[in-house]
Design an enzyme around this catalytic site. Structure first.
Site, PDB file in Angstrom:
ATOM      1  N   ASP A 307      38.232 -22.958 -31.876  1.00 17.18           N
ATOM      2  CA  ASP A 307      37.097 -23.867 -31.667  1.00 17.18           C
ATOM      3  C   ASP A 307      35.868 -22.982 -31.492  1.00 17.18           C
ATOM      4  O   ASP A 307      35.967 -21.749 -31.569  1.00 17.18           O
ATOM      5  CB  ASP A 307      37.315 -24.775 -30.436  1.00 17.18           C
ATOM      6  N   ASP A 334      33.058 -20.509 -35.937  1.00 16.16           N
ATOM      7  CA  ASP A 334      32.647 -21.732 -36.631  1.00 16.16           C
ATOM      8  C   ASP A 334      33.673 -22.022 -37.731  1.00 16.16           C
ATOM      9  O   ASP A 334      33.849 -21.219 -38.651  1.00 16.16           O
ATOM     10  CB  ASP A 334      31.244 -21.520 -37.231  1.00 16.16           C
ATOM     11  N   HIS A 354      35.720 -35.538 -38.785  1.00 11.02           N
ATOM     12  CA  HIS A 354      34.624 -36.524 -38.803  1.00 11.02           C
ATOM     13  C   HIS A 354      33.300 -35.911 -38.332  1.00 11.02           C
ATOM     14  O   HIS A 354      32.250 -36.506 -38.504  1.00 11.02           O
ATOM     15  CB  HIS A 354      34.994 -37.806 -38.043  1.00 11.02           C
TER      16      HIS A 354
HETATM   17  C1  LIG Z   1      36.214 -34.715 -30.873  1.00 15.00           C
HETATM   18  S1  LIG Z   1      36.593 -33.123 -30.410  1.00 15.00           S
HETATM   19  C2  LIG Z   1      38.348 -33.081 -30.564  1.00 15.00           C
HETATM   20  C3  LIG Z   1      39.001 -32.001 -29.753  1.00 15.00           C
HETATM   21  C4  LIG Z   1      40.527 -31.972 -29.862  1.00 15.00           C
HETATM   22  N1  LIG Z   1      40.987 -31.701 -31.200  1.00 15.00           N
HETATM   23  C5  LIG Z   1      41.143 -33.256 -29.353  1.00 15.00           C
HETATM   24  O1  LIG Z   1      41.543 -34.093 -30.142  1.00 15.00           O
HETATM   25  O2  LIG Z   1      41.142 -33.438 -28.131  1.00 15.00           O
HETATM   26  C6  LIG Z   1      36.095 -32.210 -31.845  1.00 15.00           C
HETATM   27  C7  LIG Z   1      36.272 -30.733 -31.686  1.00 15.00           C
HETATM   28  O3  LIG Z   1      36.007 -30.091 -32.916  1.00 15.00           O
HETATM   29  C8  LIG Z   1      35.283 -28.911 -32.633  1.00 15.00           C
HETATM   30  N2  LIG Z   1      34.514 -28.555 -33.827  1.00 15.00           N
HETATM   31  C9  LIG Z   1      33.801 -29.384 -34.631  1.00 15.00           C
HETATM   32  N3  LIG Z   1      33.205 -28.705 -35.613  1.00 15.00           N
HETATM   33  C10 LIG Z   1      33.544 -27.396 -35.430  1.00 15.00           C
HETATM   34  C11 LIG Z   1      33.232 -26.204 -36.119  1.00 15.00           C
HETATM   35  N4  LIG Z   1      32.445 -26.220 -37.204  1.00 15.00           N
HETATM   36  N5  LIG Z   1      33.760 -25.059 -35.647  1.00 15.00           N
HETATM   37  C12 LIG Z   1      34.554 -25.032 -34.551  1.00 15.00           C
HETATM   38  N6  LIG Z   1      34.885 -26.136 -33.855  1.00 15.00           N
HETATM   39  C13 LIG Z   1      34.384 -27.302 -34.286  1.00 15.00           C
HETATM   40  C14 LIG Z   1      34.389 -29.315 -31.478  1.00 15.00           C
HETATM   41  O4  LIG Z   1      33.877 -28.225 -30.764  1.00 15.00           O
HETATM   42  C15 LIG Z   1      35.321 -30.163 -30.649  1.00 15.00           C
HETATM   43  O5  LIG Z   1      36.046 -29.402 -29.719  1.00 15.00           O
END
Ligand SMILES: C[S@@+](CC[C@H](N)C(=O)[O-])C[C@H]1O[C@@H](n2cnc3c(N)ncnc32)[C@H](O)[C@@H]1O
Length: 445
Positions: A307, A334, A354
């Site tokens: 993450d 990222d 999403h």
């Molecule tokens: C809605 S949360 C879901 C977290 C986890 N998978 C769960 O279901 O509890 C979305 C996660 O995706 C990570 N995320 C989104 N885009 C990202 C990126 N480009 N690089 C790293 N992490 C990303 C966010 O930081 C966040 O922790």
């Protein structure tokens, strides 16, 4: 047509006036005087207030005198509902027709606009009213029963006159109910604002009303004109950087994510059938809570957690707490530029895609596909929203606008998902059980 039933009346009487002195409240007592059943006028007034709030009825003073038995209540309320329908003020209009046009034949369009369109268009203001009541904890203050406005204001730390006006506004749409002598009590909608309600929406109300989401929504026009997110434009930094720079908001956001992700963990774990895998890469896995639950149940499994750096920084202690830290490799970065490790049996993206537009999502999926190589048994597990097609109500359609404004991401229909997976070198395995949140399992092709 809307109908007020005996079952509803019994439910309201039992909840707000208690059981009858003798026997059961059923059809056999429908013509018995309330007085004989042991109810006094104060109790009945409370029941009538509840009916008023539930149906948004404007009941005249003194109407209680006409409702001395359960049947008289049913007849009076149903008569009012019928006449409201004929006046074109009801909710019973047909909005969708086979021609796709609005059928307003039974409605007076001007009152429909006044009541419904105006309510929706002023929704932003109403959202702030709800937020204010949520922050003041008013639902908790009246949890044990209606209280007068001065007491509520004192307990909530608010100005009584102003709080009265805000509560009156909320009560006009069924959130709280005003009773006699400026008292306010809970309604089914207001119950959702109680802090002890496990199905309540307090975190969601707060999330939707803090700077993090509120400010970008000021620029929604920009997002819709350009297709770009408005987060950086309004707040000057990326979403993860904002959370790092504002640790209090960051903590709240973590709690908010936990609130959602921890609610359904047991059900979700059942669906994935993780026992098939010996290794799992959880990409966008947040603080690792979900991964920890998987690993706890599967002691042979090893894992990888990825993450943003500021997010995975919290994962170590949490994985430690669940006794699984030594089985997890943690990496921050990222995802749209990540070098995803090869060799895992399963790659999980749970509520992550999403946040991404199609180009980014395709890039991430193609990188995973590359790393699966020729391992035909490897699996991609995508857990995300699948939008209901057409005009059906789906909270995902609101989330979709959030994703546009905050991240430039999007929710997807089943067809969108199938096409995205195909373009990225995957094919769905079996027919997924499509709910709002759906597990899409795919294999490399
Ligand atoms: C809605 S949360 C879901 C977290 C986890 N998978 C769960 O279901 O509890 C979305 C996660 O995706 C990570 N995320 C989104 N885009 C990202 C990126 N480009 N690089 C790293 N992490 C990303 C966010 O930081 C966040 O922790």
């Amino acid at each position: 047509m809307q109908e007020f039933t005996l079952e509803e009346l019994v439910e309201l009487i039992e909840a707000h006036a208690g059981e009858p002195d003798e026997g059961e409240l059923d059809v056999s007592v429908v013509d018995v005087l309330f007085q004989e059943l042991g109810y006094d006028s104060v109790q009945l007034l409370e029941v009538v207030s509840q009916i008023k709030a539930r149906y948004g009825l404007d009941l005249a003073e003194g109407i209680l005198a006409e409702m001395r038995t359960p049947r008289q209540v049913l007849d009076t309320i149903n008569e009012l509902l019928r006449s409201r329908q004929h006046d074109g003020m009801g909710n019973g209009m047909t909005v969708h027709t086979s021609s796709g046009a609005f059928d307003l034949s039974h409605n007076d369009a001007s009152s429909l606009h006044a009541q419904q369109l105006l309510l929706l268009a002023c929704g932003g203001r109403l959202a702030r009213v709800v937020y204010t009541l949520a922050e003041l904890g008013v639902a908790d203050v009246v949890a044990d029963g209606p209280l007068d406005i001065d007491t509520i204001a004192e307990k909530a730390g608010a100005d009584a006159v102003s709080l009265y006006r805000v509560l009156r506004c909320a009560a006009s749409v069924g959130i709280f109910v005003e009773g006699p002598t400026r008292t306010f009590g809970l309604t089914p909608l207001a119950e959702g604002l109680r802090s002890d309600n496990p199905n309540g929406v307090l975190p969601l109300v707060r999330y939707n009303n803090i700077e993090l989401t509120h400010r970008p929504f000021d620029e929604i026009l920009h997002s819709v004109r350009t297709g770009e997110p408005s987060f950086e434009r309004t707040l000057g930094v990326s979403f993860p950087d904002y959370l790092s720079a504002n640790p209090e908001v960051g903590r709240f956001f973590d709690q908010f994510m936990s609130f959602w992700s921890r609610q359904f963990v047991e059900e979700e774990l059942e669906q994935y059938r993780f026992e098939r895998f010996t290794s799992l890469a959880d990409l966008g896995g947040g603080d690792g809570f979900f991964l920890a639950q998987v690993l706890k149940r599967h002691p042979e499994m090893s894992a990888y957690l990825y993450d943003y750096p500021s997010v995975v920084a919290k994962a170590g202690p949490l994985l430690e707490e669940f006794g699984v830290r030594e089985r997890v490799e943690i990496e921050g970065g990222d995802l749209t530029r990540a070098d995803v490790p090869a060799g895992y049996d399963a790659y999980l993206l749970k509520a992550v895609l999403h946040w991404q537009n199609d180009e980014q999502a395709e890039g991430i999926l193609k990188e995973i596909r590359r790393k699966m190589g020729d391992n035909a048994a490897a699996r991609l597990l995508v857990f995300d929203s699948v939008l209901d097609p057409g005009n059906a109500w789906d909270h995902g359609k609101f989330l979709d606008v959030d994703m546009l404004v905050l991240f430039g991401g999007r929710e997807r229909t089943f067809d969108d998902w199938t096409a995205l997976l195909r373009r990225s070198g995957f094919e769905l395995v079996g027919q997924p059980n499509v709910f709002h949140w759906t597990l899409l399992e795919a294999k490399p092709v």
